[in-house]
Design an enzyme around this catalytic site. Sequence first.
Site, PDB file in Angstrom:
ATOM      1  N   GLY A  53       0.835  -1.195   0.000  1.00 31.15           N
ATOM      2  CA  GLY A  53       0.000   0.000   0.000  1.00 31.15           C
ATOM      3  C   GLY A  53       0.873   1.250   0.000  1.00 31.15           C
ATOM      4  O   GLY A  53       1.985   1.272  -0.540  1.00 31.15           O
ATOM      5  N   SER A  54       0.401   2.285   0.653  1.00 35.65           N
ATOM      6  CA  SER A  54       1.017   3.611   0.508  1.00 35.65           C
ATOM      7  C   SER A  54       2.350   3.789   1.207  1.00 35.65           C
ATOM      8  O   SER A  54       3.005   4.820   1.005  1.00 35.65           O
ATOM      9  CB  SER A  54       0.037   4.684   0.997  1.00 35.65           C
TER      10      SER A  54
END
Length: 308
Positions: A53-54
Site C-alpha cells: 500500500g502507501s
Amino acid sequence: MNPITGETLALVSSPSFDPNQATLGYSADDWKALQDNPQQPLTTRFKQAYAPGSVMKPITASIGLESKAISPEQSLAIIGPKWQKDASWGGYFVTRVHESNPVNLESALVFSDNIYFAQAALKIGKDAFTNGLKNFGFGEALVYPFPLEASQIGGLGSEISLADSGYGQGQVQMSIVHLMETYTPFVNGGNMIKPVLLMDDQKSQVVKAALVSSGNAGVISGMLRKVVGDPGGTAHAADIPGYPLSGKTGTAEIKQKQGVTGTENGWFIAYNATSPNLMIAMMIENVQGRGGSQIPVKKVRDVFTQVK
C-alpha cells in the site's frame, strides 16, 4: 530496528504459539486447534511479503526524483476522486480518498494521494521504475539469518499495473524487514543500511551507497515529518508533542478485481526525525471497517510514547 546501525531490536508476529510446547510436542487436539485457528497463529507474519500500500510511496518518490521524472516543485492538476489515463483503461480508475488540486509531491505524501503516485510511476516508465525497485532490493533475497520472503516487483506489463504499483498496489510485495531497510536512506543521507540480527554482526553496513542523493533524501524525510506533524496528515494521530516523529501510513487492499469487496491490511512506519535511533514498522491484517491504517498508527505511537 535501529536505522543507523541496522540492528534488529524486535520481530513480532501475533497471534503466535508457545515454542516451548512445540519443542515438547503438542497433543493431536492442540495441534489441530492451532492449524484450524482462523487467525493463523502458525504464520510468521514478519517472514511474509505483502502488498505494501502507501508505505511504498516514498520509494516511488525517490525513484522519481533520482530519475528527474518528477520534482518537488511541480504541481499536477488532479480533479475529483478518480482518474484514468485515457479510454483504453476501460472501466478501470485509480481512486483517492483526499481530494485536492493542484497536487505536488509534498501534498501527495501528506495526504497520501494515489492518483499523484500512479501518474508519477507512468512518468518514470516501466524500465526506470523496475531498475529503481531493483536498486532498492526488490527481487533479491535479503541477506539475513532468519529466512524472509524476498520483496517482489510482480508484473508491470500494462500501464494499469505500472500505475497501481506506484502507490503500492498491483503485484508489488514487501517484507516488513525490507520495508525498514528501504527507509534507512532517509536518515542516513541517502545510504541504505543492511538490517542485522546477531549481536556480533557488523553494524552500520552500507549496502547501497548514495542510493538516493542526500538532497533528495532530506526532501523526502522532511515531507514524512509533515505526514505526522501536519494536522491534515494521514498519520497526525501519531503526533507526540516535543517528539518529532516522521512516518508514512498505508492501506493495502487485498482483492481479485476492482469493484468487489476485499480485505485490507493497515501499515505504518515511523522514526524520530531528529534522533533516529528507533524505527518501527507495523502491519495489521483485516483493518477494513475498523479504522484502517489508523490502528497501527495509534499502536506505534503508544510504543514511542513509552520509549521517548
